[in-house]
Design an enzyme around this catalytic site. Structure first.
Site, PDB file in Angstrom:
ATOM      1  N   ASP A 191     -41.740 -62.266 -76.629  1.00  0.00           N
ATOM      2  CA  ASP A 191     -40.763 -61.312 -76.116  1.00  0.00           C
ATOM      3  C   ASP A 191     -39.626 -62.005 -75.370  1.00  0.00           C
ATOM      4  OD1 ASP A 191     -42.042 -58.767 -76.904  1.00  0.00           O
ATOM      5  OD2 ASP A 191     -43.657 -59.515 -75.636  1.00  0.00           O
TER       6      ASP A 191
ATOM      7  N   ASP B  54     -43.708 -68.370 -76.789  1.00  0.00           N
ATOM      8  CA  ASP B  54     -43.766 -67.008 -76.289  1.00  0.00           C
ATOM      9  C   ASP B  54     -43.079 -66.131 -77.339  1.00  0.00           C
ATOM     10  OD1 ASP B  54     -43.897 -64.810 -74.382  1.00  0.00           O
ATOM     11  OD2 ASP B  54     -41.754 -65.150 -74.065  1.00  0.00           O
TER      12      ASP B  54
END
Length: 228
Positions: free
Chosen positions: A14, A12
């Site tokens: 963020d 991922d």
């Protein structure tokens, strides 16, 4: 807990690679403050990992803001165009990504961000993100029909690896509950590096929970160990 060997890794972005979750909080609170509202951590947990229209809907409806979804997105895009280039890489991330790259472990990005916001976030980190050759931008990729916590983005991201690994051969790194649930729904193991405020009892689906990426030991999943 026992861990199964993996051959491929998905990250991922963020709050996991970059500190952009902090920047999102600043931007969303700026809009909420104008209407006397508070963008609190409970709402933040709900939206983390969602695609842009999904999180905009959650915030506008959750805070009862007197604006449309499109108006909210337009206003926050202006704010984030100034904030996102300030993003910084989280502790331990660069060491792990470079280690996997140097050991020829296939690595990819599975972010709910759009390509447009991704470009802003990586303004000062282009060389680093070049180490992640297989990228999926959930809010821009038509193959990603639903955002996290659905498995779509992880299945699409895994399919971009040339050798098309089975889901159980992929390890996901996430910081959000939606991301953890999406990865598990895709049939993948997931290492979670959550915000310190998160009640870890909510993250029972995570394969492993760490305080920091600096604590990760690749050999737990049969990946090449660090040599120093």
């Amino acid at each position: 807990m026992s861990y199964k060997p993996v051959t491929h890794v998905l990250f991922d972005m963020d709050g996991l690679i970059l500190n952009t979750e902090d920047l999102y909080t600043i931007g969303f609170q700026k809009v909420a403050t104008r209407y006397g509202k508070n963008f609190d951590y409970t709402l933040k947990c709900k939206i983390m990992g969602q695609q842009s229209k999904e999180f905009a809907t959650s915030i506008v409806e959750g805070l009862e803001l007197p604006m449309t979804i499109d108006e909210f997105l337009k206003e926050t895009r202006t704010i984030f165009s100034e904030l996102f280039p300030q993003s910084k890489i989280m502790p331990g991330v660069e060491k792990l990504v470079r280690h996997l790259h140097e050991n020829n472990v296939p690595i990819g990005l599975a972010t709910s961000s759009s390509k447009e916001t991704y470009d802003l976030k990586v303004t000062n980190h282009q060389n680093f993100f070049n180490l992640l050759p297989y990228k999926t931008w959930g809010s821009s990729d038509p193959a990603v029909k639903r955002g996290k916590p659905y498995p779509d983005i992880f299945l699409v991201a895994a399919d971009k690896f040339p050798d098309k690994p089975a889901p159980e051969k992929c390890l996901v790194f996430e910081d959000s509950l939606n991301g953890v649930r999406g990865a598990r729904a895709a049939g993948m193991q997931v290492v979670m590096v959550p915000d310190p405020r998160l009640d870890r009892a909510l993250a029972a689906d995570a394969t492993l929970i760490l305080d920091s990426m600096e604590d990760f030991r690749p050999e737990l999943f049969a990946l090449p160990p660090f040599t120093n």
